[in-house]
Write a protein that holds these residues in place. Structure first.
Motif, PDB file in Angstrom:
ATOM      1  N   GLN A 159       0.838  -1.200   0.000  1.00 26.78           N
ATOM      2  CA  GLN A 159       0.000   0.000   0.000  1.00 26.78           C
ATOM      3  C   GLN A 159       0.871   1.248   0.000  1.00 26.78           C
ATOM      4  OE1 GLN A 159      -2.658  -0.431   3.385  1.00 26.78           O
ATOM      5  NE2 GLN A 159      -4.283  -1.193   2.048  1.00 26.78           N
ATOM      6  N   ALA A 160       0.306   2.326  -0.489  1.00 30.67           N
ATOM      7  CA  ALA A 160       1.008   3.603  -0.474  1.00 30.67           C
ATOM      8  C   ALA A 160       1.447   3.944   0.947  1.00 30.67           C
ATOM      9  CB  ALA A 160       0.118   4.703  -1.034  1.00 30.67           C
ATOM     10  N   ASP A 213       5.464   4.841  -8.031  1.00 34.73           N
ATOM     11  CA  ASP A 213       6.645   3.968  -7.982  1.00 34.73           C
ATOM     12  C   ASP A 213       6.365   2.601  -8.598  1.00 34.73           C
ATOM     13  OD1 ASP A 213       7.297   5.314  -4.728  1.00 34.73           O
ATOM     14  OD2 ASP A 213       8.362   5.812  -6.585  1.00 34.73           O
ATOM     15  N   THR A 214       5.128   2.352  -8.950  1.00 33.82           N
ATOM     16  CA  THR A 214       4.762   1.078  -9.557  1.00 33.82           C
ATOM     17  C   THR A 214       5.493   0.891 -10.879  1.00 33.82           C
ATOM     18  OG1 THR A 214       2.579   1.033  -8.526  1.00 33.82           O
ATOM     19  CG2 THR A 214       2.868  -0.257 -10.542  1.00 33.82           C
ATOM     20  N   ALA A 215       6.200  -0.221 -10.998  1.00 34.97           N
ATOM     21  CA  ALA A 215       6.996  -0.491 -12.195  1.00 34.97           C
ATOM     22  C   ALA A 215       7.655  -1.854 -12.060  1.00 34.97           C
ATOM     23  CB  ALA A 215       8.078   0.577 -12.371  1.00 34.97           C
ATOM     24  N   VAL A 216       8.256  -2.292 -13.145  1.00 38.52           N
ATOM     25  CA  VAL A 216       9.162  -3.433 -13.074  1.00 38.52           C
ATOM     26  C   VAL A 216      10.548  -2.867 -12.780  1.00 38.52           C
ATOM     27  CG1 VAL A 216      10.193  -5.375 -14.291  1.00 38.52           C
ATOM     28  CG2 VAL A 216       7.776  -4.791 -14.679  1.00 38.52           C
ATOM     29  N   TYR A 217      11.173  -3.390 -11.767  1.00 36.39           N
ATOM     30  CA  TYR A 217      12.484  -2.916 -11.344  1.00 36.39           C
ATOM     31  C   TYR A 217      13.553  -3.897 -11.820  1.00 36.39           C
ATOM     32  CZ  TYR A 217      10.486   0.742  -8.451  1.00 36.39           C
ATOM     33  OH  TYR A 217       9.827   1.873  -8.024  1.00 36.39           O
ATOM     34  N   TYR A 218      14.578  -3.344 -12.460  1.00 37.05           N
ATOM     35  CA  TYR A 218      15.643  -4.143 -13.038  1.00 37.05           C
ATOM     36  C   TYR A 218      16.969  -3.846 -12.353  1.00 37.05           C
ATOM     37  CZ  TYR A 218      12.398  -4.934 -16.905  1.00 37.05           C
ATOM     38  OH  TYR A 218      11.317  -5.281 -17.674  1.00 37.05           O
ATOM     39  N   VAL A 266       7.051  -4.318  -8.832  1.00 34.78           N
ATOM     40  CA  VAL A 266       6.678  -3.586  -7.622  1.00 34.78           C
ATOM     41  C   VAL A 266       5.363  -2.869  -7.925  1.00 34.78           C
ATOM     42  CG1 VAL A 266       7.250  -1.679  -6.083  1.00 34.78           C
ATOM     43  CG2 VAL A 266       9.021  -3.314  -6.763  1.00 34.78           C
ATOM     44  N   THR A 267       4.365  -3.141  -7.119  1.00 35.06           N
ATOM     45  CA  THR A 267       3.055  -2.505  -7.299  1.00 35.06           C
ATOM     46  C   THR A 267       2.659  -1.808  -6.009  1.00 35.06           C
ATOM     47  OG1 THR A 267       2.378  -4.217  -8.882  1.00 35.06           O
ATOM     48  CG2 THR A 267       0.645  -2.852  -7.916  1.00 35.06           C
ATOM     49  N   VAL A 268       2.354  -0.517  -6.129  1.00 37.52           N
ATOM     50  CA  VAL A 268       1.967   0.278  -4.968  1.00 37.52           C
ATOM     51  C   VAL A 268       0.517   0.702  -5.168  1.00 37.52           C
ATOM     52  CG1 VAL A 268       2.494   2.254  -3.512  1.00 37.52           C
ATOM     53  CG2 VAL A 268       4.334   1.088  -4.758  1.00 37.52           C
ATOM     54  N   SER A 269      -0.342   0.258  -4.282  1.00 40.51           N
ATOM     55  CA  SER A 269      -1.760   0.584  -4.394  1.00 40.51           C
ATOM     56  C   SER A 269      -2.085   1.847  -3.603  1.00 40.51           C
ATOM     57  CB  SER A 269      -2.604  -0.581  -3.885  1.00 40.51           C
ATOM     58  OG  SER A 269      -2.359  -0.803  -2.508  1.00 40.51           O
ATOM     59  N   SER A 270      -3.048   2.590  -4.094  1.00 37.88           N
ATOM     60  CA  SER A 270      -3.409   3.846  -3.429  1.00 37.88           C
ATOM     61  C   SER A 270      -4.496   3.627  -2.384  1.00 37.88           C
ATOM     62  CB  SER A 270      -3.899   4.847  -4.481  1.00 37.88           C
ATOM     63  OG  SER A 270      -4.993   4.302  -5.193  1.00 37.88           O
TER      64      SER A 270
END
Length: 122
Positions: free
Chosen positions: A13-14, A89-94, A118-122
Motif C-alpha cells: 500500500q502507499a 513507484d509502480t513499475a518493473v524494477y531491473y 513492484v506494485t503500490v496501491s493507493s
C-alpha cells in the motif's frame, strides 16, 4: 558472464516499504558498480539508484529521501530499500551491473537482471 538474480518485489500500500535485493555471480571481477532501473507501463526505463563498490551513490530526484541503496561487496549483493512508496513507484524494477557507475547511471550496463514487479496501491 555475470548472472543477476533479483528478489523482493511485490504489492504494497502507499506509504509502505519494500526491499529489493540483487545478487551477482559469475565473472564478477569486471563489476565495479550496480544499481536499479525501473520501467512503468508505457514509459521508458529510468534510473532509480546506482552505487559503486566504494559506496558512492546516485539517486533519481523522484526517490531522493525515500530510497536508499547499499552494496555488500563480500556477497556481491546490492539492496534497494524503498520507503514511503507512492503509486507512481509502480513499475518493473531491473537490477544492473557494470564496470563503472556511469554506465549504470546512463542505462547502458553490461548486465541486466530479469526484473521484479513492484506494485503500490493507493
Amino acid at each position: 558472464q555475470v548472472q543477476l538474480v533479483e528478489s523482493g518485489g511485490g504489492l504494497v500500500q502507499a506509504g509502505g516499504s519494500l526491499r529489493l535485493s540483487c545478487a551477482a555471480s559469475g565473472s564478477i571481477f569486471s563489476i565495479n558498480a550496480m544499481g536499479w532501473h525501473r520501467q512503468a507501463p508505457g514509459k521508458q526505463r529510468e534510473l532509480v539508484a546506482a552505487i559503486s563498490r566504494e559506496g558512492g551513490t546516485h539517486f533519481a530526484d523522484s526517490v531522493k529521501g525515500r530510497f536508499t541503496i547499499s552494496i555488500d561487496n563480500a556477497k556481491n549483493t546490492v539492496t534497494l530499500q524503498m520507503n514511503s512508496l507512492k503509486p507512481e513507484d509502480t513499475a518493473v524494477y531491473y537490477c544492473a551491473a557494470a564496470p563503472s557507475v556511469l554506465m549504470v547511471r546512463r542505462g547502458i550496463p553490461s548486465y541486466w537482471g530479469q526484473g521484479t514487479q513492484v506494485t503500490v496501491s493507493s
